[in-house]
Design an enzyme around this catalytic site. Structure first.
Site, mmCIF file in Angstrom:
data_model
loop_
_atom_site.group_PDB
_atom_site.id
_atom_site.type_symbol
_atom_site.label_atom_id
_atom_site.label_comp_id
_atom_site.label_asym_id
_atom_site.label_seq_id
_atom_site.Cartn_x
_atom_site.Cartn_y
_atom_site.Cartn_z
ATOM 1 N N LYS A 96 0.692 1.291 3.690
ATOM 2 C CA LYS A 96 2.326 0.823 3.971
ATOM 3 C C LYS A 96 3.241 0.066 5.085
ATOM 4 O O LYS A 96 3.660 -0.259 4.787
ATOM 5 C CB LYS A 96 2.264 2.385 4.205
ATOM 6 N N GLU A 118 13.179 7.168 6.330
ATOM 7 C CA GLU A 118 12.586 9.412 5.826
ATOM 8 C C GLU A 118 10.715 8.594 5.926
ATOM 9 O O GLU A 118 10.400 7.553 5.904
ATOM 10 C CB GLU A 118 13.680 8.653 5.085
ATOM 11 N N SER A 385 -6.279 4.179 -0.381
ATOM 12 C CA SER A 385 -5.063 3.693 0.019
ATOM 13 C C SER A 385 -4.915 3.362 1.659
ATOM 14 O O SER A 385 -4.327 2.828 2.222
ATOM 15 C CB SER A 385 -4.140 4.281 -0.601
HETATM 16 C C1 LIG Z 1 1.798 7.264 2.126
HETATM 17 C C2 LIG Z 1 -0.020 7.261 1.424
HETATM 18 C C3 LIG Z 1 -0.172 7.451 0.014
HETATM 19 C C4 LIG Z 1 0.885 7.675 -0.750
HETATM 20 O O1 LIG Z 1 2.217 7.177 -0.830
HETATM 21 P P1 LIG Z 1 2.244 5.639 -2.641
HETATM 22 O O2 LIG Z 1 4.093 5.452 -2.663
HETATM 23 O O3 LIG Z 1 2.002 6.924 -3.126
HETATM 24 O O4 LIG Z 1 1.301 5.220 -2.710
HETATM 25 C C5 LIG Z 1 -0.959 7.424 -0.414
HETATM 26 N N1 LIG Z 1 -2.235 6.773 0.125
HETATM 27 C C6 LIG Z 1 -1.841 7.086 2.069
HETATM 28 C C7 LIG Z 1 -3.156 6.709 2.530
HETATM 29 C C8 LIG Z 1 -0.838 7.066 2.340
HETATM 30 O O5 LIG Z 1 -0.425 7.190 3.773
#
Ligand SMILES: *Cc1c(COP(=O)(O)O)cnc(C)c1O
Length: 416
Positions: A96, A118, A385
């Protein structure tokens, strides 16, 4: 190089990805969004802006993040090779921050001293509070009051970073209500305030802009995979909440011959139970939060309550570009249940020594399903992610494990 130079040329000038996307907002915001689109079009081609973005990603976030061959896990599964794009190693622990830096730099160029955001689970709030501190900006984060209770640690983090957290008491007191409240703030304070949206959703130009900032993930993979693995992957796999980490790794690979793109949605307790967050798989098109996309809604068009073990996937909509990729067949979308994600979470911990986020565990679970069905010379690239530190309480609760915690911090943990 401009941030978005790519042969696949969507959205159009009005922010449409086929029949999805666009701008569905109050009249008062149209001018601000037009201005933002015009300024973004200018800065994404501005060498100074691009250079500063890249410098921040390198020195503050720690990019490029490596690609890593999960060799033990691949061997155990006995099929295709699983590679991980290590977004968990970024500063703040997830992808993010890439987007937050891009938008904060834009806010500075536009002369806005105040940023708002948000947040649901608090991850986007923490990333926004982080960059606001880094650039000396005032920061206000809207969060459903139910989420404030559930995510006390992230609330505390945001406060440590100097942000004001505003609990939102409307509706289901969760992410979609926080989003409405942030929009309301923006309408009122648009002269001084930049709204940092956390995923590839919202009105144009946000879905495009967030995608472009996150595309650094896929661009790095394009370079790294031939060197590390000898070639590009056969399949790229990412979890989809709003869809930003998936768009980030997919975008440079769209239309790339021989590369299959797979988004993994949260199936929660099962599609049949209605307790899930699989908007693309089980939803239908409608308008929410400024754009047209797939939504989880009832027969009257009311947005329904969603569920996922991973708070970051618990959203009733999805970015409009994913809606387009699904309908056009350029990507496909599958689902993974809470139980399957938790199993992959534990396997990744024990086999690779990496504690993944529960969101990312959905992508890992699909890779673990797919790998044994393919020959050993195939390559699956999974976007890891984020890291799982934030999920310790959830995992302890869901796995029947005992997690040491001072009794006063959580009554359900008194069994220790
Ligand atoms: C917020 C988050 C997501 C989901 O958000 P996307 O916009 O779909 O990427 C996925 N993985 C992690 C580690 C997150 O913090």
């Amino acid at each position: 190089m401009p941030l978005a130079e790519h042969p696949y040329d969507l959205p159009d000038a009005r922010g449409h990805f086929g029949r999805y996307g666009g701008t569905f907002v109050a009249e008062t915001l149209i001018q601000a969004l037009d201005e933002l689109a015009a300024q973004y079009a200018r800065y994404q081609r501005d060498p100074d802006f691009v250079a500063e973005f890249e410098r921040e990603l390198k020195h503050y976030v720690g990019r490029p993040s490596p690609v890593y061959h999960a060799q033990r896990w691949s061997r155990r599964l006995g099929g295709a090779q699983i590679w991980l794009k290590r977004e968990d190693l970024n500063h703040t622990g997830a992808h993010k921050v890439n987007n937050c830096i891009g938008q904060a730099l834009l806010a500075r160029r536009l002369g806005k001293p105040r940023v708002i955001a948000e947040t649901g689970a608090g991850q986007h709030g923490v990333a926004t509070a982080t960059v606001a501190a880094r650039y000396g900006m005032e920061c206000v984060v809207y969060m459903g009051s139910e989420d404030v209770k559930r995510q006390a640690q992230n609330v505390f983090r945001m406060k440590l970073l100097g942000a004001t957290v505003v609990p939102v008491d409307a509706g289901s007191r969760t992410l979609k209500d926080a989003l409405n409240e942030a929009m309301r703030d923006w309408v009122t304070n648009v002269e001084t305030t930049f709204y940092i949206i956390g995923t590839v959703a919202g009105p144009h130009p946000y879905p495009m802009m967030v995608r472009d900032f996150q595309s650094v993930i896929g661009r790095e993979c394009l370079e790294q995979m031939p060197e590390a693995a000898g070639r590009q992957p056969d399949v790229v796999i990412a979890c989809v909440g709003g869809g930003s980490n998936a768009m980030g790794i997919f975008h440079p690979y769209i239309g790339h011959a021989g590369v299959d793109l797979v988004g993994v949605e949260a199936e929660g307790e099962g599609l049949a139970t209605g307790r899930h967050a699989a908007s693309l798989t089980a939803g239908r098109p409608g308008v929410l939060h400024g754009n047209r996309t797939y939504l989880l809604q009832d027969d009257d068009g009311q947005i329904v309550e969603t569920h996922s073990v991973s708070a970051g996937l618990d959203y009733p909509g999805v970015g409009p570009e994913h809606a387009y990729l699904k309908d056009s067949g350029l990507a496909r979308y599958v689902t993974i249940t809470d139980a399957q994600a938790l199993e992959a979470f534990h396997d990744c911990c024990r086999t690779e020594g990496i504690i993944p986020a529960l969101e990312s565990s959905h992508a890992l679970a699909y890779a673990a399903q797919l790998a044994p069905t393919l020959p050993q010379d195939r390559i699956l690239l999974v976007n890891l992610s984020g890291r799982g530190d934030k999920d310790m309480n959830t995992v302890a609760e869901r796995s029947g494990l005992r997690f040491y915690c001072r009794p006063e911090c959580d009554p359900s943990m008194r069994t220790v």
